[in-house]
Design an enzyme around this catalytic site. Structure first.
Site, short mmCIF file in Angstrom:
data_model
loop_
_atom_site.label_atom_id
_atom_site.label_comp_id
_atom_site.label_asym_id
_atom_site.label_seq_id
_atom_site.Cartn_x
_atom_site.Cartn_y
_atom_site.Cartn_z
N HIS A 171 0.81 -1.22 0.00
CA HIS A 171 0.00 0.00 0.00
C HIS A 171 0.84 1.27 0.00
CE1 HIS A 171 -3.59 2.24 0.11
NE2 HIS A 171 -4.30 1.49 0.91
N ASP A 410 -12.61 -7.08 -17.15
CA ASP A 410 -13.01 -8.22 -18.00
C ASP A 410 -11.81 -8.64 -18.86
OD1 ASP A 410 -14.06 -10.02 -19.80
OD2 ASP A 410 -15.76 -8.76 -20.41
#
Length: 469
Positions: A171, A410
């Protein structure tokens, strides 16, 4: 959310098929580095982010899983050529006064290929289950005091059902906006390769092309003044990265997904307006969902009325500060904004309205300061408010946003069945994403001890049933 009887899960069976390193293609001949900025510092205190994407495929397509893997690997290598830091490391060499992000020629990202006979539909559904059940689908991210990889990936085959992609990210280097942009870039390239015979690397659309320019963010007379002021607070040990490790979750923690439809959101909006002492300037889906979940978490954990609560949401400064290179800035472009209240203020029917008003006022203050070109001063003021508010008895923090579009990732085999933020803590952290069905609603991931989840479920359900049309 559907509730199921939960027995202690058996240890999942996982067969490691391959462990490999994927580097960028083409590989640049020279090193590439980025300095850290003020927005990176606070995430030294945060564990790595873990996300799991579940993709359902018919059995006949899974017969060609080797071909699917080759396309995923090939496209990953091309995607990394646009996101070099993700194949590199966060480093702190002995001769350097501060850590930085570095890619050296030959650096690569760790990719694990695995297979499991765990229940795909159980893990990718919304019902309550043991939080740890899905964590074996995310790889480790080993670190040391001087070097830490940025990202690792794991692709896991569920025979006859589909596959998952597990991502763990440092992070300090990347926030959710950046990691999602990378995943969309990888998916875009993969989908193109999957649907054409062209093996040449496709170009990325402008909205998926990262911006690495940190010159304005390191201006010694601007944002960098806050970096210098705050460095020792978040990185107290000289020459040691001291990163926060992945959190270990106990067996009694339960994970569940709750949904709010667009109709539910409208009900919440009308209720907040009806119970508010003043009409909020804005009532976004994010505000309403955050207000609802925050009040339910605090009540579900039976917090003492006089306890000081920190309600934390992340403000994205990309669109607010020119120093972050607009929307495609690579790295951390967010920082936490805290609303500090007593638990008793969240009781009663106007608790949500109170939170929504406070968020609305906070955002209005931020926008006012930005119009007056006082962004650095605003960030400094936010930091000072944090210091004055301490100590805090309990935090409630939201990770993610409906605006990220995680269900738009996708790879060429359709949208994911489920996206899980596996790193949410049972200590008041919850996740928020857009609804998979695209109806304008949101998905809310909750991780709490089992007794608190039961209470949360009851409060959530009763609250929504009480808001009639």
């Amino acid at each position: 959310m559907q509730q199921e009887h939960m027995e202690l899960p058996k240890k999942p069976w996982l067969e490691i098929l391959e462990q490999c390193k994927i580097g960028p293609s083409p590989s640049p001949p020279t090193p590439f580095s980025l300095p850290l900025t003020y927005f990176d510092l606070s995430f030294f205190l945060s564990p790595p982010t873990q996300r799991i994407l579940f993709y359902s495929l018919p059995p006949h397509e899974l017969l060609h899983f080797y071909s699917i893997l080759q396309t995923l690997k090939h496209s990953l290598s091309h995607a990394l050529s646009h996101f070099l830091p993700l194949a590199g490391n966060l480093v702190w060499p002995p001769q350097s006064p501060e850590p930085f992000i570095c890619y050296n020629p030959g650096d690569s990202l760790s990719l694990t290929i695995a297979k499991t006979h765990a229940d795909f539909h159980h893990l990718s559904s919304n019902h309550a289950r043991k939080a740890k059940e899905s964590h074996f689908l995310v790889p480790d991210l080993p670190t040391s005091d001087t070097i830490a990889p940025v990202m690792s990936l794991q692709i896991t085959l569920f025979p006859k059902c589909g596959f998952s992609i597990g991502i763990i990210t440092n992070h300090v280097v990347s926030d959710a906006k950046t990691s999602t942009m990378f995943l969309k870039s990888w998916a875009s390239i993969c989908s193109t390769l999957n649907n054409t015979n062209n093996k040449n690397p496709p170009t990325l659309p402008s909205e998926l092309t990262p911006c690495f320019d940190r010159t304005p963010a390191t201006d010694p007379n601007g944002l960098h003044t806050l970096y210098v002021k705050s460095f020792a607070i978040f990185v107290p040990n000289p020459k040691l990265l001291g990163l926060t490790p992945k959190e270990v979750i106990s067996d009694d923690v339960v994970y569940a997904t709750f949904e709010l439809t667009r109709i539910d959101i409208e009900k919440l909006r009308r209720r907040v307006v009806a119970t508010s002492s003043s009409t909020p300037r804005r009532l976004s889906t994010f505000m309403l969902a955050f207000s609802l979940v925050s009040t339910c978490i605090v009540k579900a954990q039976r917090t003492e009325p006089e306890s000081k609560i920190g309600l934390i949401f992340l403000v994205d400064w990309r669109a607010r500060m020119d120093v972050l290179g607009w929307l495609n800035y690579f790295g951390n472009g967010v920082n936490g904004y805290g609303l500090f209240v007593e638990a008793r203020e969240l009781e009663g029917e106007n608790g949500m309205a109170m939170i929504s008003n406070k968020i609305s006022d906070a955002l209005a203050e931020i926008e006012k300061n930005m119009k007056e070109n006082k962004g650095v001063e605003m960030l400094d003021e936010i930091s000072e408010r944090w210091k004055k508010a301490m100590p805090i008895d309990k935090f409630v923090l939201v990770a993610g946003s409906p605006r990220l579009g995680v269900y738009d990732i996708d790879f060429g085999w359709g949208r994911s069945k489920k996206v899980e933020l596996a790193s949410i803590s049972p200590n008041g952290v919850f996740s928020m994403a857009e609804s998979r069905n695209g109806d304008g609603g949101v998905e809310l991931g909750i991780s709490l001890p089992s007794e608190a989840v039961d209470k949360f479920c009851s409060l959530f359900s009763e609250t929504m049933k009480g808001y009639v049309d």
